[in-house]
Structures are given as C-alpha cells and as structure tokens.
Design a protein around this motif. Structure first.
Motif, mmCIF file in Angstrom:
data_model
loop_
_atom_site.group_PDB
_atom_site.id
_atom_site.type_symbol
_atom_site.label_atom_id
_atom_site.label_comp_id
_atom_site.label_asym_id
_atom_site.label_seq_id
_atom_site.Cartn_x
_atom_site.Cartn_y
_atom_site.Cartn_z
ATOM 1 N N LEU A 47 0.820 -1.220 0.000
ATOM 2 C CA LEU A 47 0.000 0.000 0.000
ATOM 3 C C LEU A 47 0.849 1.262 0.000
ATOM 4 O O LEU A 47 0.468 2.272 -0.589
ATOM 5 C CB LEU A 47 -0.941 0.010 1.204
ATOM 6 C CG LEU A 47 -2.189 -0.834 1.058
ATOM 7 C CD1 LEU A 47 -2.944 -0.888 2.386
ATOM 8 C CD2 LEU A 47 -3.085 -0.298 -0.035
ATOM 9 N N VAL A 48 2.001 1.209 0.642
ATOM 10 C CA VAL A 48 2.879 2.376 0.677
ATOM 11 C C VAL A 48 3.586 2.578 -0.662
ATOM 12 O O VAL A 48 3.624 3.684 -1.193
ATOM 13 C CB VAL A 48 3.911 2.247 1.818
ATOM 14 C CG1 VAL A 48 4.974 3.322 1.715
ATOM 15 C CG2 VAL A 48 3.217 2.313 3.169
ATOM 16 N N PHE A 49 4.143 1.484 -1.219
ATOM 17 C CA PHE A 49 4.985 1.620 -2.403
ATOM 18 C C PHE A 49 4.259 1.387 -3.732
ATOM 19 O O PHE A 49 4.722 1.864 -4.766
ATOM 20 C CB PHE A 49 6.187 0.679 -2.301
ATOM 21 C CG PHE A 49 7.130 1.064 -1.203
ATOM 22 C CD1 PHE A 49 7.896 2.213 -1.293
ATOM 23 C CD2 PHE A 49 7.230 0.294 -0.057
ATOM 24 C CE1 PHE A 49 8.760 2.581 -0.274
ATOM 25 C CE2 PHE A 49 8.094 0.644 0.966
ATOM 26 C CZ PHE A 49 8.860 1.798 0.855
ATOM 27 N N MET A 50 3.155 0.631 -3.716
ATOM 28 C CA MET A 50 2.407 0.347 -4.943
ATOM 29 C C MET A 50 0.897 0.408 -4.689
ATOM 30 O O MET A 50 0.188 -0.585 -4.883
ATOM 31 C CB MET A 50 2.774 -1.048 -5.465
ATOM 32 C CG MET A 50 4.215 -1.230 -5.807
ATOM 33 S SD MET A 50 4.578 -2.895 -6.394
ATOM 34 C CE MET A 50 4.297 -3.889 -4.945
ATOM 35 N N PRO A 51 0.380 1.544 -4.253
ATOM 36 C CA PRO A 51 -1.037 1.599 -3.886
ATOM 37 C C PRO A 51 -1.994 1.374 -5.055
ATOM 38 O O PRO A 51 -3.087 0.847 -4.861
ATOM 39 C CB PRO A 51 -1.203 2.999 -3.299
ATOM 40 C CG PRO A 51 -0.089 3.785 -3.883
ATOM 41 C CD PRO A 51 1.040 2.826 -4.064
ATOM 42 N N MET A 52 -1.603 1.724 -6.263
ATOM 43 C CA MET A 52 -2.494 1.566 -7.408
ATOM 44 C C MET A 52 -2.660 0.095 -7.817
ATOM 45 O O MET A 52 -3.580 -0.238 -8.558
ATOM 46 C CB MET A 52 -1.987 2.385 -8.607
ATOM 47 C CG MET A 52 -1.954 3.878 -8.328
ATOM 48 S SD MET A 52 -3.564 4.544 -7.848
ATOM 49 C CE MET A 52 -4.368 4.581 -9.417
ATOM 50 N N ILE A 53 -1.789 -0.763 -7.342
ATOM 51 C CA ILE A 53 -1.910 -2.206 -7.602
ATOM 52 C C ILE A 53 -2.492 -2.913 -6.386
ATOM 53 O O ILE A 53 -3.398 -3.734 -6.502
ATOM 54 C CB ILE A 53 -0.533 -2.814 -7.955
ATOM 55 C CG1 ILE A 53 -0.028 -2.210 -9.257
ATOM 56 C CG2 ILE A 53 -0.607 -4.330 -8.044
ATOM 57 C CD1 ILE A 53 1.401 -2.575 -9.592
ATOM 58 N N THR A 54 -1.975 -2.577 -5.214
ATOM 59 C CA THR A 54 -2.349 -3.284 -3.991
ATOM 60 C C THR A 54 -3.797 -3.034 -3.589
ATOM 61 O O THR A 54 -4.514 -3.978 -3.235
ATOM 62 C CB THR A 54 -1.410 -2.882 -2.842
ATOM 63 O OG1 THR A 54 -0.060 -3.059 -3.271
ATOM 64 C CG2 THR A 54 -1.658 -3.719 -1.610
ATOM 65 N N LEU A 55 -4.244 -1.798 -3.630
ATOM 66 C CA LEU A 55 -5.609 -1.489 -3.183
ATOM 67 C C LEU A 55 -6.669 -2.152 -4.061
ATOM 68 O O LEU A 55 -7.582 -2.793 -3.523
ATOM 69 C CB LEU A 55 -5.804 0.022 -3.100
ATOM 70 C CG LEU A 55 -7.083 0.479 -2.417
ATOM 71 C CD1 LEU A 55 -7.162 -0.039 -0.991
ATOM 72 C CD2 LEU A 55 -7.167 1.996 -2.432
ATOM 73 N N PRO A 56 -6.592 -2.059 -5.396
ATOM 74 C CA PRO A 56 -7.586 -2.771 -6.200
ATOM 75 C C PRO A 56 -7.523 -4.293 -6.023
ATOM 76 O O PRO A 56 -8.562 -4.967 -6.024
ATOM 77 C CB PRO A 56 -7.246 -2.381 -7.643
ATOM 78 C CG PRO A 56 -6.488 -1.132 -7.530
ATOM 79 C CD PRO A 56 -5.753 -1.189 -6.226
ATOM 80 N N ALA A 57 -6.314 -4.832 -5.844
ATOM 81 C CA ALA A 57 -6.188 -6.275 -5.627
ATOM 82 C C ALA A 57 -6.837 -6.684 -4.307
ATOM 83 O O ALA A 57 -7.519 -7.712 -4.231
ATOM 84 C CB ALA A 57 -4.717 -6.683 -5.646
ATOM 85 N N TYR A 58 -6.658 -5.872 -3.278
ATOM 86 C CA TYR A 58 -7.253 -6.172 -1.968
ATOM 87 C C TYR A 58 -8.784 -6.088 -2.048
ATOM 88 O O TYR A 58 -9.488 -6.958 -1.541
ATOM 89 C CB TYR A 58 -6.720 -5.200 -0.914
ATOM 90 C CG TYR A 58 -7.141 -5.564 0.487
ATOM 91 C CD1 TYR A 58 -6.397 -6.464 1.229
ATOM 92 C CD2 TYR A 58 -8.288 -5.026 1.069
ATOM 93 C CE1 TYR A 58 -6.775 -6.812 2.519
ATOM 94 C CE2 TYR A 58 -8.673 -5.367 2.343
ATOM 95 C CZ TYR A 58 -7.917 -6.265 3.067
ATOM 96 O OH TYR A 58 -8.307 -6.619 4.326
ATOM 97 N N ILE A 59 -9.284 -5.058 -2.704
ATOM 98 C CA ILE A 59 -10.739 -4.899 -2.845
ATOM 99 C C ILE A 59 -11.324 -6.057 -3.652
ATOM 100 O O ILE A 59 -12.378 -6.600 -3.301
ATOM 101 C CB ILE A 59 -11.075 -3.535 -3.468
ATOM 102 C CG1 ILE A 59 -10.719 -2.422 -2.488
ATOM 103 C CG2 ILE A 59 -12.538 -3.466 -3.868
ATOM 104 C CD1 ILE A 59 -10.769 -1.025 -3.075
ATOM 105 N N ALA A 60 -10.624 -6.457 -4.715
ATOM 106 C CA ALA A 60 -11.089 -7.601 -5.506
ATOM 107 C C ALA A 60 -11.105 -8.873 -4.661
ATOM 108 O O ALA A 60 -12.034 -9.684 -4.764
ATOM 109 C CB ALA A 60 -10.197 -7.783 -6.723
#
Length: 69
Positions: A47-60
């Motif tokens: 979330l700190v270093f790659m929020p645009m990948i991590t957040l959508p992956a977590y929500i999915a």
C-alpha cells in the motif's frame, strides 16, 4: 474417489476468525501456512509503495474470496 480429491484441495478464502479488516491477509496466510503478520506487513508495504496495484487487488479479494470462519 475423484470427488473426494477435489474437496480435499486447499483453497484460498477470507479467514473471518482471525480477521483484522476483512480477513484477506489472514486467509492468504492460512493458505500459505505462514504467520498472518508477515502477509499484513507485505500488504502494508504494498500500500505504501504500490497503492495503485495493492488497493484494487485487496478490494477484488474482499469481493471474490468466500468468507470462512
């Protein structure tokens, strides 16, 4: 015998019993047989270093993975 093998497979699911937010990290940790702290630390770093990948992956994962107590 084939049906029994299918049901014995290990599956990723949200672990609602050890959940902090929604159980995604706890479920991944249970699947990988590691401590949930490591998965949560990895998710926090993501979330700190790659929020645009991590957040959508977590929500999915919250939406797609079944919950399990």
């Amino acid at each position: 015998k084939v049906m029994k093998t299918i049901y014995e497979k290990k599956r990723v699911s949200r672990d609602l019993g050890r959940a902090v937010i929604s159980g995604v990290c706890a479920g991944v940790a249970r699947y990988a047989d590691i401590d949930p702290v490591w998965v949560r630390a990895g998710a926090a770093l993501g979330l700190v270093f790659m929020p645009m990948i991590t957040l959508p992956a977590y929500i999915a994962a919250v939406i797609l993975l079944p919950g399990r107590a």
